[in-house]
Design an enzyme around this catalytic site. Structure first.
Site, mmCIF file in Angstrom:
data_model
loop_
_atom_site.group_PDB
_atom_site.id
_atom_site.type_symbol
_atom_site.label_atom_id
_atom_site.label_comp_id
_atom_site.label_asym_id
_atom_site.label_seq_id
_atom_site.Cartn_x
_atom_site.Cartn_y
_atom_site.Cartn_z
ATOM 1 N N VAL A 195 0.807 -1.220 0.000
ATOM 2 C CA VAL A 195 0.000 0.000 0.000
ATOM 3 C C VAL A 195 0.845 1.277 0.000
ATOM 4 O O VAL A 195 0.285 2.377 -0.046
ATOM 5 C CB VAL A 195 -1.003 0.003 1.176
ATOM 6 C CG1 VAL A 195 -2.022 -1.113 1.003
ATOM 7 C CG2 VAL A 195 -0.309 -0.109 2.521
ATOM 8 N N GLU A 196 2.172 1.116 0.046
ATOM 9 C CA GLU A 196 3.075 2.240 -0.162
ATOM 10 C C GLU A 196 4.374 1.714 -0.745
ATOM 11 O O GLU A 196 4.907 0.714 -0.272
ATOM 12 C CB GLU A 196 3.390 2.992 1.142
ATOM 13 C CG GLU A 196 2.252 3.791 1.720
ATOM 14 C CD GLU A 196 2.676 4.613 2.940
ATOM 15 O OE1 GLU A 196 3.859 5.036 2.992
ATOM 16 O OE2 GLU A 196 1.828 4.836 3.813
ATOM 17 N N ASN A 197 4.875 2.409 -1.749
ATOM 18 C CA ASN A 197 6.184 2.152 -2.339
ATOM 19 C C ASN A 197 6.445 3.324 -3.268
ATOM 20 O O ASN A 197 5.544 3.739 -3.988
ATOM 21 C CB ASN A 197 6.176 0.822 -3.118
ATOM 22 C CG ASN A 197 7.454 0.583 -3.908
ATOM 23 O OD1 ASN A 197 7.424 0.387 -5.120
ATOM 24 N ND2 ASN A 197 8.581 0.570 -3.225
#
Length: 486
Positions: free
Chosen positions: A382-384
């Site tokens: 959900v984050e990168n």
């Protein structure tokens, strides 16, 4: 084909970094409304008032004196107040997300927008704002992925109750969850309780005045109980809900093959996996209980807490992945790089971003394998993303090939994890899909987005949106379901 036909391609943001609308529409104050901007060389500061009426500043890592309250200095710039103004641009921004082909969009709710004090008072105008946002997303077939609480707490709860150190905050959070679960039960399917729960600390994020281990881990226990109660409640309100947890995952490699370095890496990784163990397995791991004993930390539990945590395990693991680190039995002898949420050890085999973050695409595959082998539940990246300074050319174009290269290699790594390792991966939402304020430094020049927002580190700019080169590249990636990366 590596990815399923219903793979959730999208992007991710957070209210305090993106939404803006400070005190608009009945919103109350949140802790992050009192944190200034900064840079990689100058830390963000909390402004607060002591009981004698004097105004002070401390870094976000430091504790606040007993009785201190958040203070907004009219002469200072607070990036969260406008951020990049999704509040007034949501229709334009969602249209751009739809143009890229998003299947989902991860956003967070501002607790203080819906419950201005964080208590049981409801602000209908705040609820209506998110209704409008969800309706706009669904109009384009974009699934909302909602983080219920992302890095802040209503200032009233911090100032009056000492935030998550107080058991009453659990009840207020569950009331907030019940309010949004019932209101949006037919609009939102995917939820996460707390953002990067392993990074939550201090007054800015969880409202606690004392940031020592005793107070922090007591607050974390309350977070675990609140998350479990939210999961149980959410599944009762709508059994189709998928409710996950979210952790910042930074795999650590041993600095050498010395067994002492291997043990140091194991202990580092345990430090973050502890949070997943509790929320996925439903129990405190034995090694953490032993650490509590050694550190003289006593967790006060109410009757039934252990049973609640066991019952309220999550449906999936959401996690952020930006970098890896290394561990040494002699940490005083290694070089540290980066200092955003957490400094990392310099790995001589890896390049780094301008902000000192190791660029390690294979580390993403390693992380996916570690997490899936250990927990056997669906995973959701959900984050990168890649924070960099973008240059706008005279014709208005932004050629961010460095960002495309970063994403190309990381998506290839997650394809390998699915195709070769059998990892059950739900989706991928790159961080800051549109430019927003850096959580760690409070800067705008550290940009992540596929969409450029005209705003500088001092809050100056038109807020106009424009497409970067990576916008068009990511659009093709989504259209090909991850097959076209060149």
């Amino acid at each position: 084909m590596a990815f399923s036909k219903d793979f959730l391609w999208g992007g991710a943001t957070a209210a305090n970094q993106y939404e803006g609308g400070y005190l608009s529409g009945g919103k109350g104050l949140a802790t992050l409304d009192a944190i200034t901007g900064g840079s990689k060389d100058n830390p963000r500061m909390i402004t607060f008032k002591t009981e004698d009426g004097k105004i002070h500043e401390v870094t976000r890592e430091e504790g606040l004196p007993k009785g201190a309250t958040g203070y907004i200095d009219p002469d200072k710039y607070y990036p969260s107040h406008v951020a990049t103004d999704f509040y007034h641009h949501y229709k334009e921004d969602i249209a751009l997300f739809a143009e890229m082909g998003f299947k989902c969009f991860r956003l967070s709710l501002s607790w203080a927008r819906i419950c201005p004090k964080g208590t049981d008072e409801i602000n209908e105008e705040g609820l209506a704002f998110y209704d409008a946002v969800f309706d706009e997303l669904l109009k384009y077939g974009i699934e909302p992925v909602v983080t219920i609480n992302h890095f802040d707490i209503p200032m009233y709860l911090a100032d009056k109750l000492d935030g998550w150190n107080n058991r009453k905050t659990v009840d207020y959070f569950v009331f907030f969850c019940e309010t949004v679960f019932k209101r949006y039960k037919d609009k939102v399917k995917y939820w996460m309780t707390f953002n990067e729960i392993n990074f939550l600390r201090s007054w800015t994020q969880i409202g606690i005045h004392q940031n020592d281990n005793q107070h922090r881990y007591q607050a974390i226990h309350h977070l675990f109980v609140a998350s479990a109660k939210a999961v149980i409640l959410g599944h009762k309100i709508n059994p189709a809900f998928k409710i996950g947890m979210m952790v910042a995952y930074i795999p650590s490699y041993p600095m050498t093959s010395n067994p002492e370095d291997v043990m140091a890496a194991l202990e580092f990784n345990r430090g973050q996996e502890f949070f997943i163990d509790v929320q996925v397995k439903g129990t405190y791991p034995a090694h953490k209980l032993k650490w509590f004993e050694r550190e003289n930390i006593t967790i006060k539990k109410e009757a039934g807490d252990d049973e609640l945590i066991k019952e309220g395990t999550v449906d999936y693991i959401g996690f952020s992945y930006y970098m890896s680190t290394a561990s040494s039995a002699n940490p005083e002898n290694v070089k540290y790089v980066g200092d955003n949420q957490q400094p990392a050890v310099k790995n001589p085999y890896l390049a780094e971003s301008e902000w000192g973050w190791a660029v390690d695409p294979l580390g993403l595959r390693i992380s996916l394998c570690n997490l899936y082998d250990r927990y056997q539940v669906p995973l959701f990246i959900v984050e990168n993303g890649f924070g960099a300074v973008d240059v706008v050319k005279e014709d208005g174009s932004i050629e961010d090939d460095y960002r495309i290269d970063y994403f190309k290699k990381h998506i290839a790594a997650m394809k390998d994890a699915v195709e070769l390792d059998g990892v059950d991966l739900m989706g991928y939402t790159p961080w800051g899909c549109i430019d927003l304020v850096s959580a760690g430094t409070g800067e705008m020049k550290k940009r992540y987005g596929f969409i450029y927002v005209d705003l500088d580190d001092h809050g100056k700019g038109s807020l106009a949106r424009s497409r970067k080169k990576s916008f068009h590249w990511y659009k093709e990636v989504i259209a090909s379901n991850g097959e076209k990366l060149a």
